[in-house]
Design a protein around this motif. Structure first.
Motif, short mmCIF file in Angstrom:
data_model
loop_
_atom_site.label_atom_id
_atom_site.label_comp_id
_atom_site.label_asym_id
_atom_site.label_seq_id
_atom_site.Cartn_x
_atom_site.Cartn_y
_atom_site.Cartn_z
N VAL A 118 1.31 -1.21 0.17
CA VAL A 118 -0.10 -0.20 0.21
C VAL A 118 0.89 1.49 0.08
O VAL A 118 1.87 1.23 1.00
CB VAL A 118 -1.10 -0.32 1.39
N ALA A 119 0.59 2.41 -1.16
CA ALA A 119 1.23 3.34 -0.81
C ALA A 119 -0.23 4.67 0.08
O ALA A 119 -0.89 4.67 -0.67
CB ALA A 119 2.08 4.39 -2.27
N VAL A 120 0.37 5.60 0.70
CA VAL A 120 -0.18 6.27 1.52
C VAL A 120 0.26 7.32 0.97
O VAL A 120 2.00 7.78 1.17
CB VAL A 120 -0.07 6.11 3.06
N ARG A 121 -0.11 9.04 0.14
CA ARG A 121 0.44 9.92 -0.11
C ARG A 121 0.43 11.09 1.00
O ARG A 121 -1.17 11.30 0.99
CB ARG A 121 0.30 10.17 -1.46
N SER A 122 1.02 12.00 1.32
CA SER A 122 0.75 13.50 1.79
C SER A 122 1.83 14.70 0.76
O SER A 122 1.94 14.01 -0.10
CB SER A 122 1.65 13.80 3.27
N PRO A 123 1.04 16.32 1.13
CA PRO A 123 1.64 16.81 0.04
C PRO A 123 3.01 16.49 0.31
O PRO A 123 4.23 17.15 -0.93
CB PRO A 123 0.80 18.24 0.77
N LYS A 124 3.73 16.10 1.49
CA LYS A 124 5.36 15.65 1.30
C LYS A 124 6.08 14.77 2.18
O LYS A 124 6.80 14.55 2.24
CB LYS A 124 5.88 17.28 3.15
N ALA A 125 5.27 13.65 1.89
CA ALA A 125 5.09 12.66 1.88
C ALA A 125 5.00 10.92 1.30
O ALA A 125 3.75 11.45 0.47
CB ALA A 125 5.37 12.10 3.72
N LEU A 126 5.61 10.27 0.99
CA LEU A 126 5.26 8.95 0.51
C LEU A 126 5.57 8.01 1.32
O LEU A 126 6.66 7.68 1.19
CB LEU A 126 5.28 8.90 -1.12
N VAL A 127 4.51 7.41 2.00
CA VAL A 127 4.99 5.84 2.50
C VAL A 127 4.15 4.78 2.80
O VAL A 127 3.27 4.84 1.75
CB VAL A 127 4.48 6.12 4.61
N PHE A 128 4.79 3.24 2.95
CA PHE A 128 4.38 2.17 2.23
C PHE A 128 4.27 1.74 3.25
O PHE A 128 4.86 1.49 4.45
CB PHE A 128 5.53 1.49 1.69
N ALA A 129 3.71 0.72 2.97
CA ALA A 129 2.29 -0.32 4.30
C ALA A 129 2.73 -1.61 3.53
O ALA A 129 2.02 -1.58 2.32
CB ALA A 129 1.40 0.17 4.80
N LYS A 130 2.75 -2.76 4.27
CA LYS A 130 2.51 -4.07 4.28
C LYS A 130 0.80 -3.91 4.78
O LYS A 130 0.60 -4.49 5.69
CB LYS A 130 3.19 -4.99 4.09
N ASN A 131 -0.21 -4.94 4.38
CA ASN A 131 -1.51 -5.32 4.56
C ASN A 131 -1.95 -6.80 4.06
O ASN A 131 -1.62 -7.21 2.93
CB ASN A 131 -2.33 -4.56 3.54
#
Length: 182
Positions: A118-131
């Protein structure tokens, strides 16, 4: 303000998920062909009045919702939350509806082509996770400030404006592309 805050279509195009903004936000799953309600999803693990983003997993089994700086995953056909996590941000201000720093609020979540990434975006970050079926595990946060900010520029620096997934030629690997304002 009641109304809709997010929606998404399953990869099979059989289902549409619609997030309804209320005192306690809900998600309604519709059959995309008949527009009949299939399931109404409620949750109490992350109190929120709206969902910022929704995404079906590629196989359609899971529905991911982004709210108040947290990810919530439903095994939607059963109507139950399978997992959730408050996202670690690597910096102050990433959160939900009450975030003061809108530059750091998470605004979009998506599944890669080969779940469970999974990718999650904010204007200043892109974070990843595993579901996984029973847990969402966030990967370490990469600090993007040096890539986004130009020390010679007087404005706020670049922002991550969008992201999308590409499927590798072998069908097994995901590539996440991020677009920036610069």
């Amino acid at each position: 303000d009641d109304g809709f805050s997010a929606m998404c279509l399953s990869a099979s195009t059989k289902f549409v998920a619609v997030a309804e903004r209320k005192d306690k936000a809900t998600v309604v799953i519709y059959d995309a062909r008949t527009l009949r309600k299939r399931k109404v999803l409620h949750q109490t693990v992350v109190p929120c009045a709206k969902y910022a983003s929704l995404a079906f997993s590629p196989d359609g089994d899971f529905l991911l919702a982004l709210a108040a700086g947290s990810l919530i995953a439903w095994r939607w056909s059963k109507g139950k939350v399978s997992s959730h996590v408050a996202l670690a941000t690597g910096g102050p201000g990433l959160g939900g509806d009450d975030v003061v720093d809108k530059e750091r609020a998470f605004v979009e979540a998506s599944f890669g082509w080969t779940q469970p990434i999974v990718a999650v975006r904010s204007p200043k970050a892109l974070v990843f996770a595993k579901n996984d079926a029973d847990a969402i595990v966030q990967f370490p946060v990469e600090d993007l400030s040096s890539a986004l900010d130009d020390p010679d520029d007087d404005d706020q620096g670049a922002t991550v404006s969008c992201h999308c997934w590409l499927k590798g030629d072998d069908g097994q690997h995901n590539f996440c592309l991020a677009g920036t304002s610069r």
